[in-house]
Motif scaffolding. Structure first.
Motif, PDB file in Angstrom:
ATOM      1  N   ARG A 191     -26.090  -3.759  92.269  1.00 37.23           N
ATOM      2  CA  ARG A 191     -27.132  -3.791  93.298  1.00 37.23           C
ATOM      3  C   ARG A 191     -26.508  -3.631  94.700  1.00 37.23           C
ATOM      4  O   ARG A 191     -27.078  -3.002  95.590  1.00 37.23           O
ATOM      5  N   PHE A 192     -25.314  -4.193  94.859  1.00 37.83           N
ATOM      6  CA  PHE A 192     -24.597  -4.093  96.140  1.00 37.83           C
ATOM      7  C   PHE A 192     -24.370  -2.623  96.516  1.00 37.83           C
ATOM      8  O   PHE A 192     -24.569  -2.208  97.657  1.00 37.83           O
ATOM      9  N   ALA A 193     -23.970  -1.820  95.501  1.00 37.84           N
ATOM     10  CA  ALA A 193     -23.710  -0.396  95.774  1.00 37.84           C
ATOM     11  C   ALA A 193     -25.003   0.406  95.909  1.00 37.84           C
ATOM     12  O   ALA A 193     -25.004   1.493  96.505  1.00 37.84           O
ATOM     13  N   ASP A 194     -26.112  -0.120  95.350  1.00 40.88           N
ATOM     14  CA  ASP A 194     -27.394   0.589  95.454  1.00 40.88           C
ATOM     15  C   ASP A 194     -28.142   0.265  96.744  1.00 40.88           C
ATOM     16  O   ASP A 194     -29.210   0.815  96.992  1.00 40.88           O
ATOM     17  N   GLY A 207     -14.692  -8.979 112.327  1.00 42.13           N
ATOM     18  CA  GLY A 207     -15.514  -8.515 111.222  1.00 42.13           C
ATOM     19  C   GLY A 207     -16.858  -8.016 111.693  1.00 42.13           C
ATOM     20  O   GLY A 207     -17.234  -8.191 112.853  1.00 42.13           O
ATOM     21  N   VAL A 208     -17.569  -7.373 110.763  1.00 44.08           N
ATOM     22  CA  VAL A 208     -18.824  -6.705 111.074  1.00 44.08           C
ATOM     23  C   VAL A 208     -19.868  -7.100 110.034  1.00 44.08           C
ATOM     24  O   VAL A 208     -19.624  -7.018 108.833  1.00 44.08           O
ATOM     25  N   GLU A 209     -21.033  -7.517 110.521  1.00 43.25           N
ATOM     26  CA  GLU A 209     -22.128  -7.933 109.641  1.00 43.25           C
ATOM     27  C   GLU A 209     -22.862  -6.724 109.080  1.00 43.25           C
ATOM     28  O   GLU A 209     -23.075  -5.731 109.773  1.00 43.25           O
ATOM     29  N   MET A 210     -23.239  -6.804 107.779  1.00 49.28           N
ATOM     30  CA  MET A 210     -24.035  -5.753 107.142  1.00 49.28           C
ATOM     31  C   MET A 210     -25.398  -6.342 106.807  1.00 49.28           C
ATOM     32  O   MET A 210     -25.465  -7.391 106.156  1.00 49.28           O
ATOM     33  N   ILE A 211     -26.462  -5.686 107.235  1.00 49.57           N
ATOM     34  CA  ILE A 211     -27.784  -6.233 106.941  1.00 49.57           C
ATOM     35  C   ILE A 211     -28.560  -5.288 106.018  1.00 49.57           C
ATOM     36  O   ILE A 211     -28.359  -4.068 106.030  1.00 49.57           O
ATOM     37  N   SER A 212     -29.435  -5.876 105.212  1.00 51.61           N
ATOM     38  CA  SER A 212     -30.243  -5.094 104.271  1.00 51.61           C
ATOM     39  C   SER A 212     -31.504  -5.873 103.950  1.00 51.61           C
ATOM     40  O   SER A 212     -31.585  -7.079 104.209  1.00 51.61           O
ATOM     41  N   ASP A 213     -32.484  -5.177 103.384  1.00 50.47           N
ATOM     42  CA  ASP A 213     -33.681  -5.855 102.881  1.00 50.47           C
ATOM     43  C   ASP A 213     -33.346  -6.463 101.527  1.00 50.47           C
ATOM     44  O   ASP A 213     -32.385  -6.069 100.885  1.00 50.47           O
ATOM     45  N   GLY A 214     -34.169  -7.398 101.086  1.00 49.66           N
ATOM     46  CA  GLY A 214     -33.999  -7.929  99.740  1.00 49.66           C
ATOM     47  C   GLY A 214     -33.066  -9.124  99.696  1.00 49.66           C
ATOM     48  O   GLY A 214     -32.636  -9.643 100.725  1.00 49.66           O
ATOM     49  N   ALA A 215     -32.747  -9.526  98.463  1.00 46.81           N
ATOM     50  CA  ALA A 215     -31.976 -10.756  98.248  1.00 46.81           C
ATOM     51  C   ALA A 215     -30.534 -10.595  98.712  1.00 46.81           C
ATOM     52  O   ALA A 215     -30.015  -9.478  98.808  1.00 46.81           O
ATOM     53  N   GLY A 216     -29.909 -11.739  98.980  1.00 49.15           N
ATOM     54  CA  GLY A 216     -28.489 -11.749  99.329  1.00 49.15           C
ATOM     55  C   GLY A 216     -27.636 -11.542  98.086  1.00 49.15           C
ATOM     56  O   GLY A 216     -28.144 -11.357  96.980  1.00 49.15           O
ATOM     57  N   PHE A 281     -21.975   1.149 100.312  1.00 45.41           N
ATOM     58  CA  PHE A 281     -20.710   0.941  99.609  1.00 45.41           C
ATOM     59  C   PHE A 281     -20.693   1.750  98.325  1.00 45.41           C
ATOM     60  O   PHE A 281     -21.697   1.857  97.635  1.00 45.41           O
ATOM     61  N   VAL A 282     -19.546   2.331  98.041  1.00 46.25           N
ATOM     62  CA  VAL A 282     -19.365   3.122  96.818  1.00 46.25           C
ATOM     63  C   VAL A 282     -18.153   2.556  96.080  1.00 46.25           C
ATOM     64  O   VAL A 282     -17.038   2.576  96.607  1.00 46.25           O
ATOM     65  N   TRP A 283     -18.396   2.016  94.873  1.00 48.95           N
ATOM     66  CA  TRP A 283     -17.267   1.493  94.093  1.00 48.95           C
ATOM     67  C   TRP A 283     -16.365   2.629  93.642  1.00 48.95           C
ATOM     68  O   TRP A 283     -16.850   3.650  93.142  1.00 48.95           O
ATOM     69  N   VAL A 284     -15.074   2.465  93.792  1.00 43.92           N
ATOM     70  CA  VAL A 284     -14.109   3.390  93.200  1.00 43.92           C
ATOM     71  C   VAL A 284     -13.102   2.552  92.407  1.00 43.92           C
ATOM     72  O   VAL A 284     -12.916   1.361  92.696  1.00 43.92           O
ATOM     73  N   THR A 285     -12.476   3.161  91.417  1.00 47.25           N
ATOM     74  CA  THR A 285     -11.466   2.426  90.654  1.00 47.25           C
ATOM     75  C   THR A 285     -10.197   2.327  91.499  1.00 47.25           C
ATOM     76  O   THR A 285     -10.039   3.040  92.506  1.00 47.25           O
TER      77      THR A 285
END
Lengths: 343, 249
Positions: A191-194, A207-216, A281-285
Motif C-alpha cells: 500500500r505504501f508503494a501504491d 528530514g522531509v514529511e510525506m503526506i497522503s490521504d487514507g490510513a497511516g 515510492f517504488v520498491w527495488v531489490t
C-alpha cells in the motif's frame, strides 16, 4: 585572500561539504550538502575536488561583493543570478573581479541552490569538515557581514556549462527494504508503494514529511522497538504512521521504525522537492538498487567531461580571438548522457 | 534480505552499503556486552572495504565500500567472527573509565523528579537514593554528538516516554525513561523525564577530545546540594566537578 563579503543573505544559508562520515559511534551524523549532486556539479564546473565546501542557499540567495578576483559556479535549484546587473547562466562557471557585486535571487524551481568558489570556501574545519550542522552545535548559518574566503585556487578556466539532471519536480523515489521492513506487513508495504504522496510542509535538513490521504503506515509493536542506527534515506514512521524521509542531517539513532531506505542517488530529489510536490515510492531489490546507484556513481564520475564551454553568439563577442574555441581535452570515460541512461 | 527475527544473532542489510548484526530485540546487560565486544572485534579485524563500525544498544552497524566488498562476502566474514565465541559472555572492552558526576536531583533545576518518583511508586527521597547510587554504563552514544544512553536501571524505572514533548531541556540534563538515562550533550526537546541536572558537558568543540565519553564507560550521578552544584559549576565549567578513574580490565 580573495573572497565574497556577504551584504545580504536569505535565512538558513550555510556552508556545506560532504559532511563527516565515520563518526556515528560518537553520535555525529554525516550531515553535509542536502543535494550532493549539486556539489559534484560545482566541482566539475570549476575543475576542482568535490570535497571542497560551497554555500548552500535555501530557497533564496543573497548579495555578495568580491574582495578580490575569483571564480564561481552556480548549481542546484536554479535561481536568478546577476553580476553587476548582467544576468549569469545557472549550472555554469564565471569569472568575478574585485569589487563586483553578485546578486542571487529566489529559486525558480527546487529548493537548494549552491554557490561554489574556486578553491572552495576555506571556513573553519570542525570535527574534520566545514559542513555546518546547527543541531549538533557545529557552526551557524551565514550572516550579513561574514566573509566567505576562497581557498587556494589553482584553476583558471571559467565559462563552462552543464546540462544538469532535473531533480526539482518530485517523482519516483526508489527504495530498498532494510532491517526493520518486516515489522511492516506485506500489505502495508504494498500500500505504501501504491500511495500518491505530496511533500508536506514540515521539512528541514534533517528530514522531509510525506503526506497522503487514507490510513497511516504503522508497524507491529511500534512502541517497543529498540533505538537503532539511522541512515540518510531511511523512511521513518512517526507515532501516527506518517512517513518522513530522513536526509543527511538526521539524528544518528532513533526508535521509530523505518520501512526502508531511499537510494542515495534519489535523495537530492527529496531534498529539492518544494512543498506540495508529487512523490511516490517504488520498491527495488537490493541488486537492482546497487545497479542503479552504480550507474549514478559513474555519471557523477563523468561530470567533468560533461562540462562544455557555454554557447555564445560569436557576433556578440568583442574579444573573440581571446577565446580558445576548441578544447583539446577529451575524456576516455564513457559519457552516460549519450546512452540516455541518466538514472 | 528479510530474515526471521526469532533467533539471535541475526545479520540484515541497512540501505545499500550497510550491514547490521543484532544480538537482541530488547535491552539487556548481556546483549549490550555482546554488542560492545563484537564491535571492537570487527574494528580489530581491519577487513578491507569496511568504512565505519558503530554500536547501538544491541547491534553493531558496518558501513562498507560496495565496490571493494560484496554483501555476501561481508556476511560470511561476520558469521565466521560470530561463531568464534559466545559474545554474550565476552569481556567488556579495555580502557573504560568510571565517572562520578555531581548531580542535583529535583528542585526547579530538574522539575520532573517527583512525577518520575510517583510513576515508579517511590517517595522523592527513595528515588534520589535509588538513582543517585545506580552505577550505569554508557550503552551507546547517539542522537547528537557525545550524548550517552545509560543503563540499565532497575525494572521499577521502566517508565514509558511522555506523550507530550518537553520543549527544551538544558545541556547537562539527566533525563529518564524505559530503564535508561540520557545525559543531554546539547539543549533539545525530549519525551523523557528531566530528573537531574549536572554541569557535565559531553561535547565540547575545540577541546583535544571533544567527545568526553566512550561506549562502555560507567557513570554514577552523586546527589549534591544546590549550593555545592553551583560551586562545582563555577570551578569546573567543562564537567561540573565530575571526576573519573580507570576501570581495571
Amino acid at each position: 585572500m580573495s573572497g565574497l563579503k556577504v551584504l545580504r543573505i536569505g535565512p538558513l544559508a550555510s556552508i556545506q561539504d560532504q559532511g563527516r562520515p565515520g563518526q556515528l559511534q560518537q553520535g555525529v551524523s554525516c550531515g553535509g550538502a542536502a543535494d550532493l549532486l549539486a556539489l559534484a556539479e560545482g566541482a566539475a564546473l570549476l575543475r576542482q575536488d568535490a570535497h571542497l565546501a560551497a554555500l548552500e542557499m535555501a530557497g533564496i540567495g543573497g548579495l555578495f561583493e568580491a574582495t578580490g578576483p575569483l571564480r564561481i559556479a552556480l548549481t542546484g535549484a536554479p535561481m536568478q543570478a546577476s553580476l553587476d546587473g548582467e544576468s549569469l547562466a545557472w549550472n555554469a562557471s564565471h569569472q568575478v573581479q574585485a569589487g563586483q557585486k553578485l546578486e542571487i535571487g529566489a529559486a525558480r524551481k527546487g529548493l537548494y541552490g549552491y554557490l561554489h568558489l574556486g578553491g572552495g570556501i576555506a571556513s573553519e574545519v570542525l570535527l574534520g569538515a566545514r559542513a555546518v550542522h546547527v543541531m549538533s552545535g557545529l557552526g551557524s548559518p551565514v550572516a550579513v557581514g561574514d566573509l566567505l574566503p576562497c581557498g587556494a585556487d589553482r584553476g583558471r578556466e571559467v565559462g563552462l556549462g552543464l546540462v544538469a539532471e532535473d531533480r526539482f519536480q518530485g517523482g519516483a523515489l526508489r527504495i530498498v527494504e532494510g532491517f526493520q521492513s518486516d515489522l511492516f506487513t506485506a500489505e502495508v508495504r504494498a500500500r505504501f508503494a501504491d500511495t500518491a504522496f505530496k511533500r508536506g510542509s514540515r521539512a528541514n535538513r534533517m528530514g522531509v514529511e510525506m503526506i497522503s490521504d487514507g490510513a497511516g503506515f504503522s508497524a507491529a509493536g511500534q512502541l517497543n522497538i529498540l533505538s537503532e542506527v539511522i541512515l540518510p534515506g531511511d523512511v521513518q514512521m512517526t507515532g501516527d504512521g506518517k512517513p518522513f524521509v530522513l536526509l543527511r542531517e538526521a539524528q544518528t539513532t532513533g526508535g521509530y521504525p523505518r520501512i526502508g531506505t531511499v537510494l542515495p542517488c534519489d535523495l537530492s530529489k527529496v531534498a529539492q522537492a518544494q512543498a506540495g510536490m508529487d512523490l511516490q515510492f517504488v520498491w527495488v531489490t537490493l541488486d537492482e538498487g546497487l545497479a542503479i546507484q552504480a550507474r549514478h556513481d559513474a555519471m557523477v564520475k563523468a561530470l567533468p567531461s560533461a562540462c562544455k564551454p557555454l554557447l555564445r553568439d560569436p557576433a556578440m563577442m568583442q574579444d573573440l580571438l581571446s577565446f580558445q574555441l576548441v578544447s583539446g581535452v577529451v575524456s576516455a570515460e564513457a559519457d552516460p548522457f549519450e546512452s540516455g541512461d541518466i538514472t | 534480505m528479510t530474515q526471521s527475527t526469532s533467533r539471535f544473532p541475526i545479520i540484515r542489510t541497512a540501505g545499500l552499503d550497510g550491514m547490521l548484526v543484532t544480538f537482541s530485540d530488547a535491552l539487556s546487560e548481556s546483549s549490550n556486552r555482546a554488542t560492545l565486544a563484537f564491535g571492537a572485534a570487527v574494528k580489530a579485524s581491519g577487513w578491507s572495504g569496511v568504512a565505519e563500525v558503530s554500536t547501538s544498544l544491541a547491534s553493531v552497524f558496518l558501513r562498507f565500500d560496495r565496490t571493494v566488498l560484496r554483501h555476501e562476502a561481508l556476511e560470511t566474514l561476520l558469521w565466521e567472527l560470530l561463531e568464534q565465541q559466545d559474545w554474550q559472555q565476552a569481556a567488556l572492552p579495555g580502557g573504560r573509565r568510571l565517572w562520578r558526576v555531581p548531580t542535583v536531583f529535583g528542585t526547579d533545576l530538574a522539575p520532573q523528579l517527583s512525577e518520575a518518583a510517583d510513576a515508579a511508586g517511590m517517595s522523592e527521597t527513595q528515588a534520589i537514593e535509588s538513582l543517585g547510587s545506580a552505577r550505569v554504563r554508557v550503552l551507546t552514544i547517539g542522537f547528537a554528538p557525545g550524548q550517552p544512553y545509560l543503563g540499565p536501571l532497575g525494572a521499577e524505572w521502566n517508565l514509558p516516554r511522555q506523550t507530550e514533548l518537553t520543549p527544551q531541556v538544558p545541556t547537562g540534563a539527566l533525563v529518564l525513561a524505559i530503564s535508561q538515562f540520557v545525559l543531554f550533550a546539547t539543549t533539545a526537546p525530549t519525551g523523557w523525564r528531566h530528573v537531574g541536572q549536572t554541569g557535565f558537558r559531553g561535547f565540547q568543540l575545540g577541546r583535544p577530545e571533544p567527545i568526553a565519553l566512550r561506549p562502555g564507560d560507567e557513570m554514577i550521578f552523586t546527589p549534591v546540594s544546590r549550593s555545592d552544584y553551583d560551586r562545582f559549576c563555577l570551578e569546573d565549567s567543562h564537567f561540573g566537578g565530575a571526576s573519573h578513574e580507570e576501570i581495571p580490565a
